[in-house]
Design a protein around this motif. Structure first.
Motif, PDB file in Angstrom:
ATOM      1  N   ASN A  32       0.834  -1.207   0.000  1.00 35.43           N
ATOM      2  CA  ASN A  32       0.000   0.000   0.000  1.00 35.43           C
ATOM      3  C   ASN A  32       0.869   1.258   0.000  1.00 35.43           C
ATOM      4  O   ASN A  32       0.598   2.221  -0.725  1.00 35.43           O
ATOM      5  N   ARG A  35       2.298   1.691  -3.483  1.00 35.25           N
ATOM      6  CA  ARG A  35       1.351   2.269  -4.449  1.00 35.25           C
ATOM      7  C   ARG A  35       1.330   3.793  -4.359  1.00 35.25           C
ATOM      8  O   ARG A  35       1.297   4.476  -5.376  1.00 35.25           O
ATOM      9  N   VAL A  36       1.361   4.327  -3.143  1.00 32.87           N
ATOM     10  CA  VAL A  36       1.369   5.781  -2.973  1.00 32.87           C
ATOM     11  C   VAL A  36       2.669   6.377  -3.504  1.00 32.87           C
ATOM     12  O   VAL A  36       2.656   7.384  -4.206  1.00 32.87           O
ATOM     13  N   ALA A  39       2.505   6.272  -7.294  1.00 28.49           N
ATOM     14  CA  ALA A  39       1.489   7.191  -7.828  1.00 28.49           C
ATOM     15  C   ALA A  39       1.943   8.649  -7.756  1.00 28.49           C
ATOM     16  O   ALA A  39       1.599   9.454  -8.628  1.00 28.49           O
ATOM     17  N   ASP A  64      -5.388  -0.517   2.221  1.00 29.98           N
ATOM     18  CA  ASP A  64      -5.643  -0.219   0.822  1.00 29.98           C
ATOM     19  C   ASP A  64      -6.507   1.042   0.701  1.00 29.98           C
ATOM     20  O   ASP A  64      -6.269   1.892  -0.147  1.00 29.98           O
ATOM     21  N   ALA A  65      -7.510   1.169   1.564  1.00 29.78           N
ATOM     22  CA  ALA A  65      -8.386   2.349   1.557  1.00 29.78           C
ATOM     23  C   ALA A  65      -7.594   3.612   1.906  1.00 29.78           C
ATOM     24  O   ALA A  65      -7.816   4.674   1.299  1.00 29.78           O
ATOM     25  N   ALA A  67      -4.410   4.111   1.333  1.00 26.46           N
ATOM     26  CA  ALA A  67      -3.598   4.410   0.153  1.00 26.46           C
ATOM     27  C   ALA A  67      -4.452   5.070  -0.930  1.00 26.46           C
ATOM     28  O   ALA A  67      -4.030   6.063  -1.542  1.00 26.46           O
ATOM     29  N   ASN A  68      -5.645   4.546  -1.160  1.00 25.46           N
ATOM     30  CA  ASN A  68      -6.534   5.134  -2.165  1.00 25.46           C
ATOM     31  C   ASN A  68      -6.892   6.573  -1.809  1.00 25.46           C
ATOM     32  O   ASN A  68      -6.936   7.435  -2.693  1.00 25.46           O
ATOM     33  N   ASP A  69      -7.159   6.849  -0.532  1.00 21.14           N
ATOM     34  CA  ASP A  69      -7.480   8.210  -0.097  1.00 21.14           C
ATOM     35  C   ASP A  69      -6.336   9.171  -0.405  1.00 21.14           C
ATOM     36  O   ASP A  69      -6.555  10.285  -0.892  1.00 21.14           O
ATOM     37  N   ILE A  71      -3.860   8.750  -2.637  1.00 26.60           N
ATOM     38  CA  ILE A  71      -3.689   8.861  -4.091  1.00 26.60           C
ATOM     39  C   ILE A  71      -4.762   9.775  -4.679  1.00 26.60           C
ATOM     40  O   ILE A  71      -4.473  10.625  -5.529  1.00 26.60           O
ATOM     41  N   ASN A  72      -6.013   9.637  -4.227  1.00 29.04           N
ATOM     42  CA  ASN A  72      -7.088  10.512  -4.711  1.00 29.04           C
ATOM     43  C   ASN A  72      -6.829  11.970  -4.344  1.00 29.04           C
ATOM     44  O   ASN A  72      -7.071  12.872  -5.153  1.00 29.04           O
ATOM     45  N   GLN A  75      -4.106  13.289  -6.664  1.00 30.23           N
ATOM     46  CA  GLN A  75      -4.619  13.571  -7.997  1.00 30.23           C
ATOM     47  C   GLN A  75      -5.521  14.803  -8.004  1.00 30.23           C
ATOM     48  O   GLN A  75      -5.479  15.600  -8.938  1.00 30.23           O
TER      49      GLN A  75
END
Length: 171
Positions: A32, A35-36, A39, A64-65, A67-69, A71-72, A75
């Protein structure tokens, strides 16, 4: 005169194999975090010859959540034209877990503070970084040292940042 040879005198440090990025990318417990890093483009820096110390939270603490936060957020800020340390995800997460230069610890290491890439000073002891327990320490790579953490390091706001980010305040 000195009896040791030039090379013997300067070969006191041990450098590991590979780069910090390779160590992070190949560690499933750091997927995780990896991924950050990828990204946000920091995998390029962690693959370079520049020396860093990385404090990476494991997947147990950084989901994972999470990491997604990040990355979002990265972006979203990028779409607003916010790059580098103006981008919240980079400043408050990525740069809060990476320091320039090598920092290692031993059982007898004195407590110290180190300057992170975002300019914040965080505590380093023989057992913790910014008050978070280590799960592994002193993994030496060709371009730095990797530590893994049981939790992600908290970003500590200064007064200006706190006031600026408070949605209840206006002009």
């Amino acid at each position: 005169s000195c009896t040791d040879t030039w090379d013997e005198h300067y070969q006191t440090g041990v450098m590991g194999e590979g780069t910090l990025w390779e160590s992070i990318k190949n560690n499933q417990q750091l997927s995780n975090f990896a991924r950050v890093i990828e990204a946000t483009g920091y995998h390029k820096s962690l693959s370079s010859s520049q020396v860093f110390t990385v404090f990476a939270p494991t997947n147990d603490a950084f989901t994972d959540a999470d990491a997604n936060d990040i990355i979002n957020k990265y972006q979203s800020d990028l779409a607003k034209g916010l790059k580098g340390d103006k981008n919240t995800a980079i400043k408050e997460f990525v740069m809060n877990h990476i320091a320039l230069y090598n920092y290692s610890i031993a059982n007898e290491s004195p407590d110290t503070t180190i300057r992170m890439m975002n300019g914040k000073y965080l505590g380093l002891t023989s057992n913790t970084f910014s008050g978070k327990q280590f799960t592994s320490t002193n993994t030496i790579t060709g371009n730095g040292i990797l530590f893994t953490l049981a939790e992600k390091a908290d970003y500590i706001y200064n007064i200006f940042e706190y006031v600026k980010d408070d949605p209840d305040l206006d002009s």
